[in-house]
Design a protein around this motif. Structure first.
Motif, mmCIF file in Angstrom:
data_model
loop_
_atom_site.group_PDB
_atom_site.id
_atom_site.type_symbol
_atom_site.label_atom_id
_atom_site.label_comp_id
_atom_site.label_asym_id
_atom_site.label_seq_id
_atom_site.Cartn_x
_atom_site.Cartn_y
_atom_site.Cartn_z
ATOM 1 N N SER A 65 -15.379 16.318 113.963
ATOM 2 C CA SER A 65 -14.826 16.972 112.780
ATOM 3 C C SER A 65 -13.658 17.828 113.211
ATOM 4 C CB SER A 65 -15.883 17.825 112.078
ATOM 5 O OG SER A 65 -16.341 18.858 112.943
ATOM 6 N N ALA A 66 -12.830 18.209 112.266
ATOM 7 C CA ALA A 66 -11.677 19.044 112.562
ATOM 8 C C ALA A 66 -11.605 20.171 111.552
ATOM 9 C CB ALA A 66 -10.395 18.226 112.551
ATOM 10 N N SER A 67 -10.996 21.264 111.984
ATOM 11 C CA SER A 67 -10.792 22.389 111.080
ATOM 12 C C SER A 67 -9.456 23.033 111.374
ATOM 13 C CB SER A 67 -11.920 23.420 111.229
ATOM 14 O OG SER A 67 -11.948 23.947 112.546
ATOM 15 N N ARG A 68 -8.914 23.677 110.366
ATOM 16 C CA ARG A 68 -7.633 24.374 110.507
ATOM 17 C C ARG A 68 -7.799 25.747 109.873
ATOM 18 N NH1 ARG A 68 -1.662 21.896 109.140
ATOM 19 N NH2 ARG A 68 -0.432 23.757 109.687
ATOM 20 N N PRO A 69 -8.341 26.684 110.641
ATOM 21 C CA PRO A 69 -8.604 28.020 110.097
ATOM 22 C C PRO A 69 -7.350 28.876 109.913
ATOM 23 C CG PRO A 69 -9.221 27.906 112.414
ATOM 24 C CD PRO A 69 -8.838 26.521 112.008
ATOM 25 N N GLN A 70 -6.316 28.549 110.667
ATOM 26 C CA GLN A 70 -5.049 29.271 110.543
ATOM 27 C C GLN A 70 -3.910 28.257 110.518
ATOM 28 O OE1 GLN A 70 -4.555 32.638 113.237
ATOM 29 N NE2 GLN A 70 -6.760 32.575 113.678
ATOM 30 N N ASP A 71 -2.756 28.710 110.087
ATOM 31 C CA ASP A 71 -1.617 27.805 109.900
ATOM 32 C C ASP A 71 -1.283 27.003 111.149
ATOM 33 O OD1 ASP A 71 1.922 28.107 109.696
ATOM 34 O OD2 ASP A 71 0.681 26.659 108.611
ATOM 35 N N ARG A 72 -1.373 27.653 112.307
ATOM 36 C CA ARG A 72 -0.942 27.005 113.540
ATOM 37 C C ARG A 72 -2.090 26.784 114.508
ATOM 38 N NH1 ARG A 72 3.898 31.151 114.386
ATOM 39 N NH2 ARG A 72 2.462 32.374 113.140
ATOM 40 N N GLN A 73 -3.288 26.665 113.982
ATOM 41 C CA GLN A 73 -4.458 26.445 114.814
ATOM 42 C C GLN A 73 -5.228 25.237 114.297
ATOM 43 O OE1 GLN A 73 -7.511 29.452 114.538
ATOM 44 N NE2 GLN A 73 -8.173 29.128 116.655
ATOM 45 N N PHE A 74 -5.560 24.343 115.212
ATOM 46 C CA PHE A 74 -6.258 23.112 114.845
ATOM 47 C C PHE A 74 -7.399 22.933 115.834
ATOM 48 C CE2 PHE A 74 -6.715 19.828 112.084
ATOM 49 C CZ PHE A 74 -6.160 18.591 112.367
ATOM 50 N N ILE A 75 -8.604 22.741 115.323
ATOM 51 C CA ILE A 75 -9.777 22.684 116.179
ATOM 52 C C ILE A 75 -10.493 21.351 115.977
ATOM 53 C CG2 ILE A 75 -12.017 23.725 116.687
ATOM 54 C CD1 ILE A 75 -10.796 26.405 115.771
ATOM 55 N N LEU A 76 -10.889 20.757 117.065
ATOM 56 C CA LEU A 76 -11.674 19.522 117.035
ATOM 57 C C LEU A 76 -13.071 19.845 117.525
ATOM 58 C CD1 LEU A 76 -11.517 16.393 116.604
ATOM 59 C CD2 LEU A 76 -11.116 16.227 119.066
ATOM 60 N N SER A 77 -14.077 19.413 116.768
ATOM 61 C CA SER A 77 -15.446 19.796 117.084
ATOM 62 C C SER A 77 -16.392 18.615 116.990
ATOM 63 C CB SER A 77 -15.939 20.871 116.109
ATOM 64 O OG SER A 77 -15.087 21.986 116.099
ATOM 65 N N SER A 78 -17.529 18.812 117.648
ATOM 66 C CA SER A 78 -18.637 17.887 117.496
ATOM 67 C C SER A 78 -19.926 18.667 117.673
ATOM 68 C CB SER A 78 -18.575 16.765 118.529
ATOM 69 O OG SER A 78 -19.727 15.953 118.456
ATOM 70 N N LYS A 79 -20.949 18.294 116.921
ATOM 71 C CA LYS A 79 -22.250 18.954 117.075
ATOM 72 C C LYS A 79 -23.028 18.334 118.222
ATOM 73 C CE LYS A 79 -22.695 20.360 112.257
ATOM 74 N NZ LYS A 79 -23.490 20.263 111.005
ATOM 75 N N LYS A 80 -22.861 17.015 118.404
ATOM 76 C CA LYS A 80 -23.584 16.316 119.475
ATOM 77 C C LYS A 80 -22.689 15.218 120.042
ATOM 78 C CE LYS A 80 -28.416 16.899 118.045
ATOM 79 N NZ LYS A 80 -29.685 16.174 117.744
ATOM 80 N N LEU A 81 -22.264 15.391 121.262
ATOM 81 C CA LEU A 81 -21.364 14.419 121.873
ATOM 82 C C LEU A 81 -22.091 13.131 122.247
ATOM 83 C CD1 LEU A 81 -19.246 16.726 124.184
ATOM 84 C CD2 LEU A 81 -18.381 15.333 122.295
ATOM 85 N N LEU A 82 -21.346 12.035 122.136
ATOM 86 C CA LEU A 82 -21.814 10.727 122.572
ATOM 87 C C LEU A 82 -21.014 10.302 123.804
ATOM 88 C CD1 LEU A 82 -21.728 8.974 119.075
ATOM 89 C CD2 LEU A 82 -23.705 10.064 120.159
ATOM 90 N N LEU A 83 -21.577 9.370 124.558
ATOM 91 C CA LEU A 83 -20.845 8.851 125.711
ATOM 92 C C LEU A 83 -19.475 8.308 125.303
ATOM 93 C CD1 LEU A 83 -23.624 6.942 127.689
ATOM 94 C CD2 LEU A 83 -22.461 9.044 128.411
ATOM 95 N N SER A 84 -19.444 7.678 124.142
ATOM 96 C CA SER A 84 -18.214 7.042 123.669
ATOM 97 C C SER A 84 -17.149 8.055 123.246
ATOM 98 C CB SER A 84 -18.527 6.121 122.484
ATOM 99 O OG SER A 84 -19.167 6.847 121.455
ATOM 100 N N ASP A 85 -17.504 9.341 123.247
ATOM 101 C CA ASP A 85 -16.514 10.361 122.911
ATOM 102 C C ASP A 85 -15.604 10.701 124.097
ATOM 103 O OD1 ASP A 85 -18.944 12.037 120.834
ATOM 104 O OD2 ASP A 85 -17.304 10.723 120.219
#
Lengths: 112, 112
Positions: A65-85
């Protein structure tokens, strides 16, 4: 001048662990922001893009998932990583869609 | 759907030899961009072509946009070891937010 930062540069995580990658842009306002993934020796796969704060569009279904809490900030997240990540995650920005994209240095993620 | 084919996938050349990579689209393009990614690095914008039949040069690099605006080429004259890397073409998508769609890339190896 504009600069784009990503951290961490490298990351080794166990399967099932959470993930948070951060990208910040300096020297510009209201950029379009992008997250790409590049598997070893492969091309660029667009994961998410954002036109503004809180606005996220997903290109491919996955456990990220991704989020953009501020204009110039971009975050990529996962709750549970997979090998394929595993892969090389690149953040990029542009002034307008379809125009030149400027990439950050990337984060190399290895999921074991 | 949006398609762009980039060939060859790999190219090994002796230092001093020429190199060419091609991108072919199934649709007429408004523009095409070229990026270079050094080994271990991130993609860096090289150039954008907009006009039919356009030819642009950057030192030993020559970029061409086809008359029908469906194909493009990047030619390097007298390759050097500094030319090593993967060269990507990128085209505007025709759906959604008009993002960039990256070709699969051509990985160039220069043998000293």
């Amino acid at each position: 001048s504009q600069t784009i930062h990503q951290w961490p540069a490298t990351l080794v995580q166990p399967v099932g662990s959470p993930l948070s990658l951060e990208c910040t842009v300096e020297g510009t306002s209201n950029p379009n922001l992008y997250w790409y993934r590049q598997a070893a020796g492969r091309g660029l796969q667009l994961l998410f893009y954002s036109v503004g704060i809180g606005q996220i569009s997903s290109e491919v279904p996955q456990n990220l998932s991704a989020s953009r809490p501020q204009d110039r900030q971009f975050i990529l997240s996962s709750k549970k990583l997979l090998l394929s990540d595993s892969g090389f995650y690149l953040c990029a920005w542009s002034v307008n869609f379809g125009e030149t994209q400027y990439f950050g240095p990337g984060t190399r993620l290895l999921v074991l | 759907g949006q398609q762009v084919m980039q060939i060859p996938q790999y190219q090994h050349v002796q230092e001093g030899e020429d190199f060419t990579t091609y991108c072919n689209s199934s649709t007429t393009l408004s523009n095409i961009q070229w990026y270079k990614q050094r080994p271990g690095g991130h993609p860096v914008f090289l150039i954008q072509l907009v006009k039919s039949g356009e030819v642009k040069k950057q030192k030993r690099l020559t970029f061409q946009f086809g008359e029908a605006k469906k194909n493009s080429s990047l030619h390097i004259t007298a390759t050097q070891t500094t030319d090593v890397g993967t060269y990507f073409c990128a085209i505007p998508t025709q759906t959604g937010a008009n993002n960039l769609f990256f070709g699969t890339g051509t990985r160039l190896t220069v043998i000293p």
